[in-house]
Design a protein around this motif. Structure first.
Motif, PDB file in Angstrom:
ATOM      1  N   HIS A 132     -25.096  -0.317 -25.304  1.00  0.00           N
ATOM      2  CA  HIS A 132     -27.256   0.054 -25.583  1.00  0.00           C
ATOM      3  C   HIS A 132     -27.193   0.923 -26.381  1.00  0.00           C
ATOM      4  CE1 HIS A 132     -26.541  -1.593 -21.386  1.00  0.00           C
ATOM      5  NE2 HIS A 132     -26.444  -0.641 -20.750  1.00  0.00           N
ATOM      6  N   ARG A 133     -26.548   1.534 -27.495  1.00  0.00           N
ATOM      7  CA  ARG A 133     -26.082   2.593 -28.253  1.00  0.00           C
ATOM      8  C   ARG A 133     -26.438   2.082 -29.165  1.00  0.00           C
ATOM      9  NH1 ARG A 133     -26.172   7.986 -28.226  1.00  0.00           N
ATOM     10  NH2 ARG A 133     -25.002   8.281 -26.087  1.00  0.00           N
ATOM     11  N   TRP A 134     -25.633   1.269 -29.845  1.00  0.00           N
ATOM     12  CA  TRP A 134     -25.366   0.454 -30.530  1.00  0.00           C
ATOM     13  C   TRP A 134     -26.947  -0.964 -30.645  1.00  0.00           C
ATOM     14  CZ3 TRP A 134     -26.375  -4.613 -32.274  1.00  0.00           C
ATOM     15  CH2 TRP A 134     -26.262  -5.409 -33.717  1.00  0.00           C
ATOM     16  N   LEU A 135     -27.292  -1.206 -29.753  1.00  0.00           N
ATOM     17  CA  LEU A 135     -28.591  -2.179 -29.718  1.00  0.00           C
ATOM     18  C   LEU A 135     -29.321  -1.092 -29.612  1.00  0.00           C
ATOM     19  CD1 LEU A 135     -29.812  -4.921 -28.735  1.00  0.00           C
ATOM     20  CD2 LEU A 135     -30.340  -4.151 -26.972  1.00  0.00           C
ATOM     21  N   ALA A 136     -29.815   0.074 -29.758  1.00  0.00           N
ATOM     22  CA  ALA A 136     -31.223   1.310 -29.998  1.00  0.00           C
ATOM     23  C   ALA A 136     -30.835   1.614 -31.474  1.00  0.00           C
ATOM     24  CB  ALA A 136     -30.705   2.914 -29.252  1.00  0.00           C
ATOM     25  N   ALA A 137     -29.851   1.673 -32.208  1.00  0.00           N
ATOM     26  CA  ALA A 137     -29.522   1.683 -32.901  1.00  0.00           C
ATOM     27  C   ALA A 137     -30.077   1.620 -34.449  1.00  0.00           C
ATOM     28  CB  ALA A 137     -28.492   2.469 -33.611  1.00  0.00           C
ATOM     29  N   GLU A 138     -29.921  -0.060 -33.482  1.00  0.00           N
ATOM     30  CA  GLU A 138     -30.733  -1.562 -34.733  1.00  0.00           C
ATOM     31  C   GLU A 138     -31.300  -1.683 -34.422  1.00  0.00           C
ATOM     32  OE1 GLU A 138     -29.512  -4.746 -36.700  1.00  0.00           O
ATOM     33  OE2 GLU A 138     -27.641  -3.137 -36.812  1.00  0.00           O
TER      34      GLU A 138
ATOM     35  N   THR B 225     -31.510 -10.948 -32.537  1.00  0.00           N
ATOM     36  CA  THR B 225     -30.213  -9.442 -33.053  1.00  0.00           C
ATOM     37  C   THR B 225     -28.954 -10.324 -32.051  1.00  0.00           C
ATOM     38  OG1 THR B 225     -31.880  -8.014 -32.393  1.00  0.00           O
ATOM     39  CG2 THR B 225     -29.036  -7.455 -32.279  1.00  0.00           C
ATOM     40  N   PHE B 226     -29.081 -11.120 -30.957  1.00  0.00           N
ATOM     41  CA  PHE B 226     -28.282 -11.830 -30.147  1.00  0.00           C
ATOM     42  C   PHE B 226     -28.570 -13.643 -30.228  1.00  0.00           C
ATOM     43  CE2 PHE B 226     -27.944  -7.618 -28.414  1.00  0.00           C
ATOM     44  CZ  PHE B 226     -26.440  -6.899 -29.074  1.00  0.00           C
ATOM     45  N   PRO B 227     -28.431 -14.051 -31.193  1.00  0.00           N
ATOM     46  CA  PRO B 227     -28.508 -15.534 -30.848  1.00  0.00           C
ATOM     47  C   PRO B 227     -27.975 -16.182 -30.187  1.00  0.00           C
ATOM     48  CG  PRO B 227     -27.234 -15.126 -33.108  1.00  0.00           C
ATOM     49  CD  PRO B 227     -28.046 -13.915 -32.372  1.00  0.00           C
TER      50      PRO B 227
ATOM     51  N   ALA C  71     -22.109 -11.562 -22.616  1.00  0.00           N
ATOM     52  CA  ALA C  71     -21.572 -12.036 -23.360  1.00  0.00           C
ATOM     53  C   ALA C  71     -19.936 -12.559 -23.900  1.00  0.00           C
ATOM     54  CB  ALA C  71     -20.347 -10.487 -24.242  1.00  0.00           C
ATOM     55  N   GLU C  72     -18.870 -12.251 -22.824  1.00  0.00           N
ATOM     56  CA  GLU C  72     -18.809 -13.975 -22.066  1.00  0.00           C
ATOM     57  C   GLU C  72     -19.056 -15.080 -21.966  1.00  0.00           C
ATOM     58  OE1 GLU C  72     -15.105 -15.046 -21.927  1.00  0.00           O
ATOM     59  OE2 GLU C  72     -14.823 -13.438 -22.159  1.00  0.00           O
ATOM     60  N   MET C  73     -20.450 -15.393 -21.305  1.00  0.00           N
ATOM     61  CA  MET C  73     -20.919 -15.996 -21.067  1.00  0.00           C
ATOM     62  C   MET C  73     -21.606 -17.008 -21.849  1.00  0.00           C
ATOM     63  SD  MET C  73     -22.075 -16.132 -17.088  1.00  0.00           S
ATOM     64  CE  MET C  73     -21.553 -17.605 -16.884  1.00  0.00           C
ATOM     65  N   SER C  74     -22.015 -15.978 -22.913  1.00  0.00           N
ATOM     66  CA  SER C  74     -23.095 -16.623 -24.078  1.00  0.00           C
ATOM     67  C   SER C  74     -21.911 -16.557 -25.203  1.00  0.00           C
ATOM     68  CB  SER C  74     -24.014 -15.742 -24.364  1.00  0.00           C
ATOM     69  OG  SER C  74     -23.182 -14.645 -24.663  1.00  0.00           O
ATOM     70  N   GLN C  75     -21.102 -16.223 -25.477  1.00  0.00           N
ATOM     71  CA  GLN C  75     -19.899 -16.430 -26.903  1.00  0.00           C
ATOM     72  C   GLN C  75     -20.194 -15.843 -27.727  1.00  0.00           C
ATOM     73  OE1 GLN C  75     -16.447 -17.210 -26.962  1.00  0.00           O
ATOM     74  NE2 GLN C  75     -16.718 -16.127 -24.867  1.00  0.00           N
ATOM     75  N   ASP C  76     -21.859 -14.639 -27.681  1.00  0.00           N
ATOM     76  CA  ASP C  76     -22.777 -14.565 -28.933  1.00  0.00           C
ATOM     77  C   ASP C  76     -21.502 -13.213 -29.444  1.00  0.00           C
ATOM     78  OD1 ASP C  76     -25.491 -13.197 -29.531  1.00  0.00           O
ATOM     79  OD2 ASP C  76     -24.581 -11.903 -30.276  1.00  0.00           O
ATOM     80  N   PRO C  77     -21.552 -14.072 -30.960  1.00  0.00           N
ATOM     81  CA  PRO C  77     -20.411 -13.564 -31.807  1.00  0.00           C
ATOM     82  C   PRO C  77     -20.616 -11.539 -32.001  1.00  0.00           C
ATOM     83  CG  PRO C  77     -21.449 -15.188 -33.196  1.00  0.00           C
ATOM     84  CD  PRO C  77     -22.574 -15.271 -31.553  1.00  0.00           C
ATOM     85  N   VAL C  78     -21.673 -11.685 -31.957  1.00  0.00           N
ATOM     86  CA  VAL C  78     -22.381 -10.348 -32.230  1.00  0.00           C
ATOM     87  C   VAL C  78     -21.909  -9.339 -31.788  1.00  0.00           C
ATOM     88  CG1 VAL C  78     -24.180  -8.510 -32.756  1.00  0.00           C
ATOM     89  CG2 VAL C  78     -24.210 -10.618 -33.990  1.00  0.00           C
ATOM     90  N   MET C  79     -22.797  -9.798 -30.111  1.00  0.00           N
ATOM     91  CA  MET C  79     -22.188  -8.616 -29.319  1.00  0.00           C
ATOM     92  C   MET C  79     -20.779  -8.740 -28.966  1.00  0.00           C
ATOM     93  SD  MET C  79     -23.388  -9.455 -25.440  1.00  0.00           S
ATOM     94  CE  MET C  79     -25.123  -9.228 -25.639  1.00  0.00           C
TER      95      MET C  79
ATOM     96  N   ASP D 128     -31.590   4.460 -22.970  1.00  0.00           N
ATOM     97  CA  ASP D 128     -31.921   4.644 -21.786  1.00  0.00           C
ATOM     98  C   ASP D 128     -32.496   2.986 -22.170  1.00  0.00           C
ATOM     99  OD1 ASP D 128     -30.447   6.035 -20.139  1.00  0.00           O
ATOM    100  OD2 ASP D 128     -31.670   7.519 -19.946  1.00  0.00           O
ATOM    101  N   TRP D 129     -33.794   3.480 -23.327  1.00  0.00           N
ATOM    102  CA  TRP D 129     -34.425   2.570 -23.575  1.00  0.00           C
ATOM    103  C   TRP D 129     -33.991   0.854 -23.904  1.00  0.00           C
ATOM    104  CZ3 TRP D 129     -34.729   0.348 -28.531  1.00  0.00           C
ATOM    105  CH2 TRP D 129     -35.953  -0.647 -28.792  1.00  0.00           C
ATOM    106  N   ALA D 130     -33.247   0.635 -24.925  1.00  0.00           N
ATOM    107  CA  ALA D 130     -31.816  -0.219 -25.092  1.00  0.00           C
ATOM    108  C   ALA D 130     -31.598  -0.984 -23.506  1.00  0.00           C
ATOM    109  CB  ALA D 130     -30.514   0.492 -26.346  1.00  0.00           C
ATOM    110  N   LYS D 131     -31.425  -0.158 -22.658  1.00  0.00           N
ATOM    111  CA  LYS D 131     -30.577  -0.428 -21.843  1.00  0.00           C
ATOM    112  C   LYS D 131     -31.616  -1.062 -20.808  1.00  0.00           C
ATOM    113  CE  LYS D 131     -27.719   1.076 -17.647  1.00  0.00           C
ATOM    114  NZ  LYS D 131     -27.435   2.283 -16.908  1.00  0.00           N
ATOM    115  N   THR D 132     -33.007  -0.855 -20.233  1.00  0.00           N
ATOM    116  CA  THR D 132     -33.851  -1.410 -20.544  1.00  0.00           C
ATOM    117  C   THR D 132     -33.625  -2.418 -21.198  1.00  0.00           C
ATOM    118  OG1 THR D 132     -34.534   0.415 -18.810  1.00  0.00           O
ATOM    119  CG2 THR D 132     -36.371  -1.024 -18.798  1.00  0.00           C
ATOM    120  N   LEU D 133     -34.308  -2.620 -22.258  1.00  0.00           N
ATOM    121  CA  LEU D 133     -34.778  -3.823 -22.651  1.00  0.00           C
ATOM    122  C   LEU D 133     -33.039  -4.489 -22.405  1.00  0.00           C
ATOM    123  CD1 LEU D 133     -36.330  -5.714 -24.712  1.00  0.00           C
ATOM    124  CD2 LEU D 133     -34.233  -4.660 -26.726  1.00  0.00           C
ATOM    125  N   GLY D 134     -32.332  -4.575 -22.309  1.00  0.00           N
ATOM    126  CA  GLY D 134     -31.345  -5.547 -21.852  1.00  0.00           C
ATOM    127  C   GLY D 134     -30.639  -5.858 -20.665  1.00  0.00           C
ATOM    128  N   PHE D 135     -30.784  -5.097 -19.762  1.00  0.00           N
ATOM    129  CA  PHE D 135     -30.983  -5.759 -17.769  1.00  0.00           C
ATOM    130  C   PHE D 135     -32.644  -6.116 -18.090  1.00  0.00           C
ATOM    131  CE2 PHE D 135     -27.971  -2.687 -17.599  1.00  0.00           C
ATOM    132  CZ  PHE D 135     -27.176  -3.666 -17.214  1.00  0.00           C
TER     133      PHE D 135
END
Length: 459
Positions: free
Chosen positions: A259-265, A325-327, A240-248, A280-287
């Motif tokens: 991860h929980r927020w991303l799964a819900a989204e 979701t995270f442009p 988040a810090e490196m990308s400065q993604d506003p949503v994250m 866990d699914w969202a965490k896998t996607l993020g990593f």
């Protein structure tokens, strides 16, 4: 070799004199390289971090050898129990003669003997191929991701889980490193990894499985306790810090679990209804995004977690949804990948094919210089390196302010956890936690400028 225990000879005197004479010249030469490469901040960080590394090696960790023996006995029994169904299923689908033929190239295996299920490349993979199961490797994740598995796969996975416990928790191996004080004093390596991440050897504490029973094999000295600081989602915070993604940034600043927020989204459900498997699914996607996992690998991992087949096309759709979701992350990824430029060289791959080499150079948030040769590394190198720098900055601050918590010492750094041993009194624990919070606030605050540190303390 010369023994320095006896009288000093003329030869030894000249050797010592030359050492003293040349060291300043070497220092000046290296300093020039550091300045040229712009690495002053990293060299200063590593130097400042060194006293804590030395202290961790000196204090060591205290193993509970009685419990270790109990766990080893349980694991040995588990290995024996889980091996039986694997051997039984194997003989239902083939013969010992066919196995001997498949493994005929292994001189160390006498004909007619059982399969060594711990020898993945030499024995397990050929035996699976004999059964019609073709896999790129025999890692647990690969076996678990097989959508329509052979009947041998399920018992083999359970058996290999038990073998993994044995390999990571060999009491005999650990006892070999026991000091006269009853503690284990491992070697901590500051810079063996390209990204600057800490590693450990003799023995490797980072091999200890994360489950509760295995972690309890490390105990506090009498009258002490072991608070643990877990740097929650540190790599996602660095991203988040490196990308400065506003949503994250907003999600993290709101104190939500990313991860929980991303799964819900992405699953379009209320965040209160997100299950552990959803998270866990969202965490896998993020990593998968950070580490550049391809859609084939992601599809296998998600098939395992969701208990249903996920096609590579569907997995790619999830990756695309992540970037929508995270442009800001998508834009940062594109910038990082553009750093790769042709070197003019060709690299030979296995099989004889060749491809033009590309090379990129980037920096961590603290200035660590990183050279990479693939799109995958263009993202995960700077994220991993920045997380490693952040942890070292925390340790530097803790060392500087160690007088704030008398009787407290950092004894281990295991992945994103910082293990501290302190006196087991309310006053000492309170002082220790305050010291840790301050160290994290100052240390991580030098890396994370726009988001919270996310410290979880577990006395």
């Amino acid at each position: 070799k010369v023994s320095w225990q006896g009288p000093i000879t003329q030869e030894m005197f000249i050797y010592a004199k030359d050492d003293a004479l040349h060291l300043p010249r070497i220092h000046q030469s290296l300093l020039s390289i550091v300045e040229k490469e712009g690495l002053e901040s990293i060299v200063a960080l590593e130097h400042d971090f060194l006293p804590m590394v030395i202290d961790m090696e000196e204090v060591g960790i205290l193993p509970d050898l009685t419990k270790w023996e109990q766990v080893e006995a349980r694991v040995a029994q588990l290995i024996a129990e889980t091996k039986v169904p694997v051997d039984q299923v194997l003989m239902q689908y083939t013969t010992i003669e066919a196995i001997d033929t498949a493994l005929s190239g292994i001189a160390s295996r006498p004909r007619g003997t059982e399969v060594n299920w711990d020898s993945t490349a030499h024995q397990v993979k050929p035996v699976l191929a004999l059964l019609g199961v073709e896999v790129p490797n025999c890692q647990r994740e690969t076996l678990e991701a097989i959508v329509d598995p052979h009947p041998i796969i399920s018992p083999l996975i359970e058996h290999r889980k038990a073998l993994a416990l044995k390999n990571g928790l060999s009491e005999t191996k650990w006892r070999g490193f026991l000091g006269t004080d009853g503690r284990i004093h491992p070697s901590w390596n500051q810079n063996q990894a390209v990204t600057g991440r800490m590693s450990c050897s003799d023995p490797n504490l980072q091999n200890i499985p994360r489950d509760k029973e295995c972690r309890e094999l490390i105990i506090a000295a009498p009258g002490h306790c072991l608070p643990i600081d877990d740097f929650s989602q540190i790599e996602m915070r660095v991203l988040a810090e490196m990308s400065q993604d506003p949503v994250m940034i907003k999600v993290l600043n709101d104190g939500l679990d990313l991860h929980r927020w991303l799964a819900a989204e992405l699953l379009e459900i209320p965040i209160s209804e997100v299950s552990k498997s959803d998270r866990d699914w969202a965490k896998t996607l993020g990593f998968a995004v950070v580490y550049g996992m391809g859609n084939d690998s992601l599809a296998r991992s998600m098939s395992l977690q969701l208990k249903r087949e996920v096609s590579p096309k569907k997995a790619q759709g999830y990756i695309d949804s992540y970037f929508r979701t995270f442009p800001g992350v998508a834009k940062w990824r594109a910038r990082q990948q553009r750093l790769l430029v042709p070197t003019g060289r060709w690299v030979m791959k296995k099989g004889g094919d060749s491809f033009p080499e590309k090379k990129g150079v980037c920096r961590s948030l603290w200035g660590r210089k990183l050279t990479f040769y693939s799109k995958t590394k263009s993202m995960n190198y700077p994220v991993q390196a920045s997380a490693a720098d952040a942890l070292k900055l925390v340790c530097v601050e803790l060392w500087r302010t160690r007088d704030q918590a008398p009787g407290s010492r950092v004894v281990a750094l295991i992945h994103d956890e910082l293990l501290v041993e302190t006196v087991d009194t309310p006053e000492a624990i309170a002082a220790c936690l305050a010291w840790l919070h301050n160290g994290v606030s100052v240390g991580l605050g030098k890396i994370l400028k726009t988001i919270p540190t996310g410290l979880d303390d577990k006395p």
